[in-house]
Design a protein around this motif. Structure first.
Motif, PDB file in Angstrom:
ATOM      1  N   ARG A 118      -9.258  -1.066  10.255  1.00 19.97           N
ATOM      2  CA  ARG A 118     -10.279  -2.103  10.072  1.00 19.97           C
ATOM      3  C   ARG A 118     -10.209  -3.178  11.148  1.00 19.97           C
ATOM      4  NH1 ARG A 118      -9.288  -6.521   6.501  1.00 19.97           N
ATOM      5  NH2 ARG A 118      -7.706  -5.207   5.512  1.00 19.97           N
ATOM      6  N   PHE A 143      -0.621   6.048  11.777  1.00 23.82           N
ATOM      7  CA  PHE A 143       0.829   5.983  11.970  1.00 23.82           C
ATOM      8  C   PHE A 143       1.233   6.959  13.054  1.00 23.82           C
ATOM      9  CE2 PHE A 143       0.382   5.085   7.276  1.00 23.82           C
ATOM     10  CZ  PHE A 143       0.587   3.725   7.377  1.00 23.82           C
ATOM     11  N   ILE A 158      -5.000   7.857   7.847  1.00 25.41           N
ATOM     12  CA  ILE A 158      -5.557   7.861   6.488  1.00 25.41           C
ATOM     13  C   ILE A 158      -6.923   7.216   6.613  1.00 25.41           C
ATOM     14  CG2 ILE A 158      -5.116   7.224   4.092  1.00 25.41           C
ATOM     15  CD1 ILE A 158      -2.672   8.529   5.304  1.00 25.41           C
ATOM     16  N   GLY A 181      -3.994   0.237  -1.988  1.00 25.99           N
ATOM     17  CA  GLY A 181      -3.834  -0.804  -0.978  1.00 25.99           C
ATOM     18  C   GLY A 181      -4.685  -2.007  -1.313  1.00 25.99           C
ATOM     19  N   GLY A 241       0.808  -1.207   0.000  1.00 25.38           N
ATOM     20  CA  GLY A 241       0.000   0.000   0.000  1.00 25.38           C
ATOM     21  C   GLY A 241       0.838   1.252   0.000  1.00 25.38           C
ATOM     22  N   MET A 242       0.219   2.355  -0.370  1.00 23.03           N
ATOM     23  CA  MET A 242       0.905   3.646  -0.315  1.00 23.03           C
ATOM     24  C   MET A 242      -0.160   4.743  -0.353  1.00 23.03           C
ATOM     25  SD  MET A 242       2.385   3.752  -4.197  1.00 23.03           S
ATOM     26  CE  MET A 242       2.605   1.973  -4.277  1.00 23.03           C
ATOM     27  N   THR A 243       0.266   5.935  -0.011  1.00 22.06           N
ATOM     28  CA  THR A 243      -0.633   7.083  -0.038  1.00 22.06           C
ATOM     29  C   THR A 243       0.028   8.185  -0.838  1.00 22.06           C
ATOM     30  OG1 THR A 243      -1.479   6.499   2.136  1.00 22.06           O
ATOM     31  CG2 THR A 243      -1.870   8.756   1.391  1.00 22.06           C
ATOM     32  N   ARG A 275      -3.928  -0.792  11.784  1.00 17.61           N
ATOM     33  CA  ARG A 275      -4.879  -0.955  10.692  1.00 17.61           C
ATOM     34  C   ARG A 275      -6.271  -0.722  11.271  1.00 17.61           C
ATOM     35  NH1 ARG A 275      -4.276  -3.999   6.160  1.00 17.61           N
ATOM     36  NH2 ARG A 275      -2.637  -5.256   7.121  1.00 17.61           N
ATOM     37  N   ASP A 320     -10.509   0.872   5.300  1.00 16.34           N
ATOM     38  CA  ASP A 320     -10.749   1.786   6.419  1.00 16.34           C
ATOM     39  C   ASP A 320      -9.553   2.675   6.676  1.00 16.34           C
ATOM     40  OD1 ASP A 320     -13.300   1.093   6.874  1.00 16.34           O
ATOM     41  OD2 ASP A 320     -12.928  -0.105   8.665  1.00 16.34           O
ATOM     42  N   GLY A 321      -8.375   2.145   6.437  1.00 13.10           N
ATOM     43  CA  GLY A 321      -7.202   2.994   6.537  1.00 13.10           C
ATOM     44  C   GLY A 321      -6.251   2.648   7.639  1.00 13.10           C
ATOM     45  N   LYS A 322      -5.316   3.552   7.883  1.00 11.21           N
ATOM     46  CA  LYS A 322      -4.186   3.304   8.781  1.00 11.21           C
ATOM     47  C   LYS A 322      -4.021   4.460   9.737  1.00 11.21           C
ATOM     48  CE  LYS A 322      -2.852   0.039   5.838  1.00 11.21           C
ATOM     49  NZ  LYS A 322      -3.236  -1.350   6.073  1.00 11.21           N
ATOM     50  N   SER A 341     -14.815  -2.591   6.914  1.00 15.34           N
ATOM     51  CA  SER A 341     -14.652  -2.992   5.513  1.00 15.34           C
ATOM     52  C   SER A 341     -13.275  -2.582   4.997  1.00 15.34           C
ATOM     53  CB  SER A 341     -15.737  -2.331   4.666  1.00 15.34           C
ATOM     54  OG  SER A 341     -15.566  -0.942   4.695  1.00 15.34           O
ATOM     55  N   ILE A 342     -12.808  -3.309   4.020  1.00 19.17           N
ATOM     56  CA  ILE A 342     -11.475  -3.050   3.469  1.00 19.17           C
ATOM     57  C   ILE A 342     -11.352  -1.590   3.053  1.00 19.17           C
ATOM     58  CG2 ILE A 342      -9.972  -3.528   1.496  1.00 19.17           C
ATOM     59  CD1 ILE A 342     -10.570  -6.355   1.710  1.00 19.17           C
ATOM     60  N   VAL A 387       4.882   3.461   4.264  1.00 17.35           N
ATOM     61  CA  VAL A 387       5.444   2.993   5.533  1.00 17.35           C
ATOM     62  C   VAL A 387       5.822   1.525   5.372  1.00 17.35           C
ATOM     63  CG1 VAL A 387       4.962   2.551   7.947  1.00 17.35           C
ATOM     64  CG2 VAL A 387       4.120   4.659   6.867  1.00 17.35           C
TER      65      VAL A 387
HETATM   66  N1  LIG Z   1       2.259   0.901   3.646  1.00 18.76           N
HETATM   67  C1  LIG Z   1       1.479   1.982   3.564  1.00 18.76           C
HETATM   68  N2  LIG Z   1       2.026   3.211   3.665  1.00 18.76           N
HETATM   69  C2  LIG Z   1       1.248   4.320   3.595  1.00 18.76           C
HETATM   70  N3  LIG Z   1      -0.090   4.272   3.416  1.00 18.76           N
HETATM   71  C3  LIG Z   1      -0.676   3.060   3.305  1.00 18.76           C
HETATM   72  C4  LIG Z   1       0.049   1.876   3.369  1.00 18.76           C
HETATM   73  N4  LIG Z   1      -0.818   0.852   3.225  1.00 18.76           N
HETATM   74  C5  LIG Z   1      -2.049   1.378   3.082  1.00 18.76           C
HETATM   75  N5  LIG Z   1      -1.981   2.714   3.128  1.00 18.76           N
HETATM   76  C6  LIG Z   1      -3.112   3.647   3.070  1.00 18.76           C
HETATM   77  O1  LIG Z   1      -4.209   3.084   3.766  1.00 18.76           O
HETATM   78  C7  LIG Z   1      -5.348   2.987   2.913  1.00 18.76           C
HETATM   79  C8  LIG Z   1      -6.138   1.743   3.258  1.00 18.76           C
HETATM   80  O2  LIG Z   1      -5.352   0.601   3.101  1.00 18.76           O
HETATM   81  P1  LIG Z   1      -5.973  -0.747   2.476  1.00 18.76           P
HETATM   82  O3  LIG Z   1      -4.899  -1.761   2.385  1.00 18.76           O
HETATM   83  O4  LIG Z   1      -6.685  -0.402   1.195  1.00 18.76           O
HETATM   84  O5  LIG Z   1      -7.134  -1.197   3.436  1.00 18.76           O
HETATM   85  P2  LIG Z   1      -6.982  -1.680   4.956  1.00 18.76           P
HETATM   86  O6  LIG Z   1      -6.290  -0.582   5.698  1.00 18.76           O
HETATM   87  O7  LIG Z   1      -8.422  -1.897   5.378  1.00 18.76           O
HETATM   88  O8  LIG Z   1      -6.180  -2.949   4.881  1.00 18.76           O
HETATM   89  C9  LIG Z   1      -4.760   2.956   1.521  1.00 18.76           C
HETATM   90  O9  LIG Z   1      -5.711   3.471   0.595  1.00 18.76           O
HETATM   91  C10 LIG Z   1      -3.558   3.870   1.643  1.00 18.76           C
HETATM   92  O10 LIG Z   1      -3.955   5.233   1.528  1.00 18.76           O
END
Ligand SMILES: Nc1ncnc2c1ncn2[C@@H]1O[C@H](COP(=O)(O)OP(=O)(O)O)[C@@H](O)[C@H]1O
Ligand SMILES: Nc1ncnc2c1ncn2[C@@H]1O[C@H](COP(=O)(O)OP(=O)(O)O)[C@@H](O)[C@H]1O
Ligand SMILES: Nc1ncnc2c1ncn2[C@@H]1O[C@H](COP(=O)(O)OP(=O)(O)O)[C@@H](O)[C@H]1O
Lengths: 442, 112, 442, 442, 112, 112
Positions: free
Chosen positions: B103, E92, E7, E37, B27-29, B101, E88-90, E85-86, B64
């Motif tokens: 979720r 940090f 996020i 993601g 993942g990334m933002t 996370r 939801d975000g992170k 639900s998938i 991250v």
């Molecule tokens: N390694 C990462 N570094 C920075 N942002 C991330 C990273 N992984 C996910 N994100 C951010 O978190 C959001 C959600 O992650 P995602 O994998 O889609 O769903 P979930 O957090 O539910 O597993 C992504 O759209 C992205 O903006």
């Protein structure tokens, strides 16, 4: 089918009221019926043209919004909408009477307030004529909103628009055009040529714009302490371009419609209007290209309008070739004029002074110079007199009006409001809430 | 855990995304930013007057990752976005003390 | 009141110049006066229609801007504005003469350059007719800007637009329409049916578009190395939709106005134009829905235009029911055609080739097939001949013109400029400085 | 020149088919020729007016798009485009016949399906009349799209638009207007006054909007759990303002065009239409200013439309002064009505119910109250009867239609789709891909 | 002092704002970002051709708080924005070495 | 190395840019953000109904500098953007563990 029969009857009925509808036609009844059909054509043309001129309000709104910032877009739209509404009511109440009422002095009319010239059952021509004239009055009024954009108090602008439509525009108008109806003014008696209003409408609006821009002072940040120009780019050039297309369309009502009659003259007026606009755009583009190294879009758009304004006075009495020359000169003039007013720190966000004021004057002069029937020193003199009179009257009354507004309710919003934008300050609104603004042009 | 921030030229984003996913980044933002630096902006004209635009459109990527992946990610970013011309951008490495996370409530390594 | 009297006098005066104005009317003077009023109606209708067709320029500008990227919006607006301006001047100087001047060979006219057919005081019909024709010439020219969008040098486009309006369009036009004025071309003599220009205007523009798109090559990133199509979505679909509404409106001038006379025929032309457009939108929507799983907006908009283009040739000689069929087929055709040209990697950002080229051809054929008076192999043959000739002429001359431009001043901007956008590169401008761009569609 | 001659001949030919074209004119042939020229003028005016009314579709599209969110802009454009296309076809097939066909019962017409009243060579008036009527039908249909915006399934909306244009609108229309052609309805026989359709078109659309908004329920997030109103600001107010200008222009076809004849009556209708719109904007602005502390732009825009809707019924039988009063009341009424429907949680994103429903009713009543010829209890009674009948019919049939759609294919999109936006969900599109969206209004 | 970056899904912003203010957080900064993601993007069509949109609109919240508040803030964020639900975000957590309030020049704890 | 993040009033950006370049800062990255804090938002009206806009437009500046420059940069930012009125914004200092110039691959000090 029954429709056509009905029409014949109707025609006969109108034509020879003394006979019953089923009387056989006579040469005389036919002649009257012919005149009636021609009159119907005149009504249709005059009113269709009025509708096109009305649409110019949308054109001005688009150009002015496109050439200014997103944070003021709602305010500019509202100004362009409401000045037409205020203008309609105040021109109905006062303006039309002052401009076209019976005019013994030659300085303003004194009859026909509140459209009292019309009585149900009477000749409705006054209504068709009013409709065509009110959209002209509103055009003069709305020109100013561009020059005063992004810093004027909304309420003061509403008052301004009422005064212009009720008094400032119609009184001068009565001098040049009063004779088109019940009036008759000193200027037209001298033979002043301004067929569709380069002076009466456009210079009028342009010189009041000048008064307004001076009275307000420049927008915050437009000129640096050391006097350099810091342009404030418009936020939506496609909208500005759409506005110019709409204005060009509207001018096909503005100029040819000024015949207020369906006749063959409108053909040459159409052609002249179109050629002058085209020539204005091309020379403005070339001038900008030479001066700034790039074919500046804003200048090309201003060039179209400059050409249109310049041909407005002479559209019915110059040849197509002359129209191209008039438009071509207008295109260069508008570029130089915009630069000039920026140099003297008169902040005119959309170039209204240069487009309408300067080119209205140029077009009025040109109508004398390029007159098909030939020109003369006297003719030029009268044109110059009209140009000067218009400047004196509209700039003068404009200055007085804005000074009074300044002293009383105030003319300009606070610096804080200006920074935040008039959309919020004046209307509590945001024009584009779903878009991330870019505040960092820098 | 580290956060790697890269400021890149917008048209390089897709290459970067592909590069990072190729090495297993999940993942990334990203965000729209404007940059100021050696790559100068340009002048524009509006109705006859010139003005400078000093800020250049850039895209910022934040990713991250666990510490041991940092070098690999940095390499990937550099090779994916390098054009050799001024304004290619920067990569910055910042410490991250924790991740969640939303979720699942999972923490740290499991969160990304 | 005085106005109506004046009119009667005027009418009589015009009608029977030999008598003084106060002569009593006669049967003959009435007959002449009637013809004059009819002529006035013809002028009004022809010129109002011309104004509507002019407004199509705004429609094309909106559609093309909406269907392309924000970073090129100013450039596209400028191309649409300036090609009309260049076209107006060059059609005035050369085009009209080549198209409608006295034509002994049947290949082009040789009189009436610089509108010399008009002399002050003479019959102004030539001016009304010119006005209606110049907006047609500009339509053919502006169609091409869409297909060449987002990568063409501005100066080269200006030259192109001059050449098309001055030579390429009028010469073919003289073959099909010259007889509408002083000319007379070989194609019309064979009985070629193209009432309002499916071939003369639209296919013409469409095939030059094809030449332009080929000469330029696709936009950077439109097709991947492995040949996949990577669409470049338009940046403002509401603007594109507005453009389509404006074009539809303009077509109510384009088709019925081609009578250049106020008569009853315009009713059926209005109805046919409207029904074909509606049918085209519906079938295009359904086709897209079937093919892509969603009712694609861009295709529905193209479907409207396809229906309008297709009915243009036959709008005066097919029934309303036939118009629905013609439009319905056009709607499907445009969808398939857009897919086809994408497949062969001809990058046409707005679908000009499919809308104007392909459907112009289809409409011209359909005008023969669905002819109210019945059809025949010969009639179809002539229609096909006209279609083929138009393709050969416009694609051929287009290819030559663009090849010359390429060799000389260059046709396409640098890749760097294309990436950064033509607004900055060509005009030093930004269309929407107050909005944060999204550069990351990815 | 040859053109004018040709015309005289043509005229004579048409006028006295029995004689050869070169017969000398007679008093009778002249009388017939005069009627023919008048007929030509009627065709031109009716069809130009129809074109202006068509353009209102663009106005509605802009207003509705501007007043709603960016994520639904494509969907709203498509609804406004496709309902006109569906309407054109279904009104051609069924609607026109039900509305204007021979009507023995007084409840609906039974002849003229698929425009069968027209036969090549026959009188084309039916086509001109159909063209004018189809744009009215489409106006009634498109009003509803605004009230149902941002949550309605596209396919269900298409079906709705077909049913309204084919049955719901024309059947009521036949009661009030059937007599304008071959029909004749019970309501008009009672002397019901609705010159241009405050009730027949606008209330019809407004009450179906009410049914639609109720059937759908409010948009997610419009009302908080505790019942508070949480406004969802429109994403593009300049576009909404442009839409209002376009609608105002279109109304100059809508009201005066309803004469379907080129005569002097159109002058007063133009003036009344303009004054009512201006008055409506001013009073709406003042009312908003008083109530909310700011001159709310959205309300001023609604005020214009309210004034226009309100004057539509009486535009031909009230004085200009009455028009100002009617418009002024409409401007206040629309503000109060919008607040009222928000209070009872009927979510109407653009105010269609208040603008078209409420003010259509008010205007119809006002046409009786302010009637130039004087009013009477009976007259008011008939007006009220018409208002009530329209409500019962359109709200009733609307409720049934939407209930059926709900039960069958479904009326509303999923909450997920609604959150993400209908542009993606229904069309797989993004209206503005090059702009960074602002998802964080608050 | 720590900076907490979250996020989240845009429509959750208001709940989050309310949650944080409820626990006494005085300020925060938000920005529009796009995420990549596990939550996949979607395909769109333009004039007959399909294309992928891999990045999903998200909102980023940045809030700087004193170290002892971190856990509480993280909890609040998770509970306010979790939908299960998938995508939801992170959240940090990053170290912050100093803060200044521009208006007053106050430092660190007093600055926020 | 440190990253200095400043949240400021948008109209102060140019002064800030000039201030930083004056003290030899070679580059920076800015982005559009929205802020929530002591400076309250305002209410707007849409077609007769009021709603609150709690987030105020701000600009975020990110500049990475060597540690010894931090204090000077912070001073410069404060003096360039201070207006004394609520909402002037914040400056935050974050540690940076590494930097790379994408164009050259240069690291750390040489990268900025
Ligand atoms: N390694 C990462 N570094 C920075 N942002 C991330 C990273 N992984 C996910 N994100 C951010 O978190 C959001 C959600 O992650 P995602 O994998 O889609 O769903 P979930 O957090 O539910 O597993 C992504 O759209 C992205 O903006
Ligand atoms: N000290 C810095 N802190 C934060 N961002 C920086 C810094 N220096 C440069 N940047 C970002 O990196 C981008 C590229 O830097 P620039 O000096 O223009 O080119 P290069 O990285 O090739 O030397 C800038 O536009 C800016 O966004
Ligand atoms: N704790 C925080 N974390 C992150 N950003 C903050 C924080 N507090 C304030 N901000 C940012 O600083 C801006 C200004 O703060 P505010 O409290 O409004 O005024 P002041 O800084 O003058 O006290 C806010 O709009 C927000 O963007």
């Amino acid at each position: 089918m029954k429709k056509k029969l009905l029409l014949v009857l109707l025609l006969l009925f109108w034509a020879v009221p003394v006979f019953a509808g089923d009387e056989p036609p006579t040469v005389e009844s036919n002649a009257a019926a012919i005149a009636l059909v021609q009159t119907h054509a005149d009504y249709v043309w005059t009113l269709v043209a009025a509708a096109l001129v009305f649409f110019m309000q949308a054109g001005f709104a688009m150009v002015e919004t496109g050439f200014t910032r997103a944070k003021n877009a709602v305010n500019i739209m509202m100004k362009n909408l409401m000045d037409f509404c205020m203008g309609s009511i105040f021109y109905w109440a006062f303006g039309f009477a002052l401009m076209f009422g019976v005019n013994s002095t030659g300085f303003f009319g004194t009859t026909g307030f509140f459209l009292s010239d019309f009585t149900p059952g009477g000749d409705p021509w006054v209504l068709a004529f009013w409709m065509f004239q009110v959209v002209f009055a509103a055009t003069a009024a709305t020109i100013v909103s561009g020059a005063m954009a992004e810093r004027t108090k909304f309420v003061s602008y509403l008052i301004y628009s009422a005064i212009v439509s009720a008094f400032i525009y119609p009184i001068f108008g009565s001098w040049a055009w009063g004779g088109l109806f019940h009036g008759g003014g000193w200027l037209e008696k001298l033979g002043f040529i301004d067929f569709a209003g380069s002076t009466v409408v456009h210079s009028m609006g342009g010189w009041i714009s000048l008064a307004g821009a001076i009275a307000l002072g420049p927008r915050i940040g437009k000129y640096t302490k050391d006097g350099k120009v810091k342009p404030i780019p418009g936020h939506n050039l496609p909208l500005a371009a759409l506005g110019v297309f709409i204005l060009w369309l509207g001018w096909f009502g503005f100029n040819p419609g000024s015949t207020t009659a369906a006749n063959k003259d409108i053909a040459m007026i159409f052609v002249n209007t179109n050629l002058a606009a085209a020539a204005g755009a091309i020379t403005a583009l070339i001038a900008a290209w030479k001066l700034f190294g790039k074919p500046d879009a804003g200048m090309a758009l201003n060039g179209v309008l400059a050409g249109l304004v310049a041909i407005t006075a002479g559209c019915a009495n110059v040849t197509p070739l002359s129209s191209i020359i008039i438009g071509a000169i207008a295109g260069v003039l508008v570029v130089l004029s915009v630069i000039f007013f920026d140099k003297i720190h008169v902040d005119d966000p959309v170039g209204a002074i240069s487009v309408h004021g300067m080119n209205g004057a140029w077009g009025t002069l040109a109508a004398g110079i390029f007159n098909i029937g030939g020109t003369s020193a006297g003719m030029i003199g009268v044109q110059l007199l009209g140009i000067a009179t218009c400047f004196a009257w509209s700039f003068g009354t404009g200055m007085i009006l804005f000074a009074i507004l300044k002293k009383t309710i105030g003319l300009r919003v606070t610096p804080e409001e200006e920074m935040e934008g008039l959309d919020f300050g004046e209307h509590g609104a945001t024009a584009y809430p779903d878009f991330q603004a870019s505040t960092t042009l820098s | 855990m580290k956060k790697i921030e890269a400021i890149i030229k917008p048209f390089k984003l897709e290459d970067l995304k592909n590069g990072l996913t190729a090495i297993g980044v999940k993942g990334m933002t990203i965000s729209e930013v404007k940059g100021f630096g050696r790559q100068k902006g340009h002048s524009e004209i509006f109705r006859g007057a010139e003005y400078r635009v000093d800020f250049v459109p850039k895209v910022k990527i934040e990713v991250v990752v666990e510490t041991d992946l940092v070098e690999k990610v940095v390499q990937t970013i550099v090779s994916a976005t390098n054009t050799g011309s001024i304004g290619d951008g920067k990569v910055f490495i910042l410490p991250v003390e924790g991740a969640v996370r939303i979720r699942t409530g999972e923490r740290d390594a499991d969160a990304i």
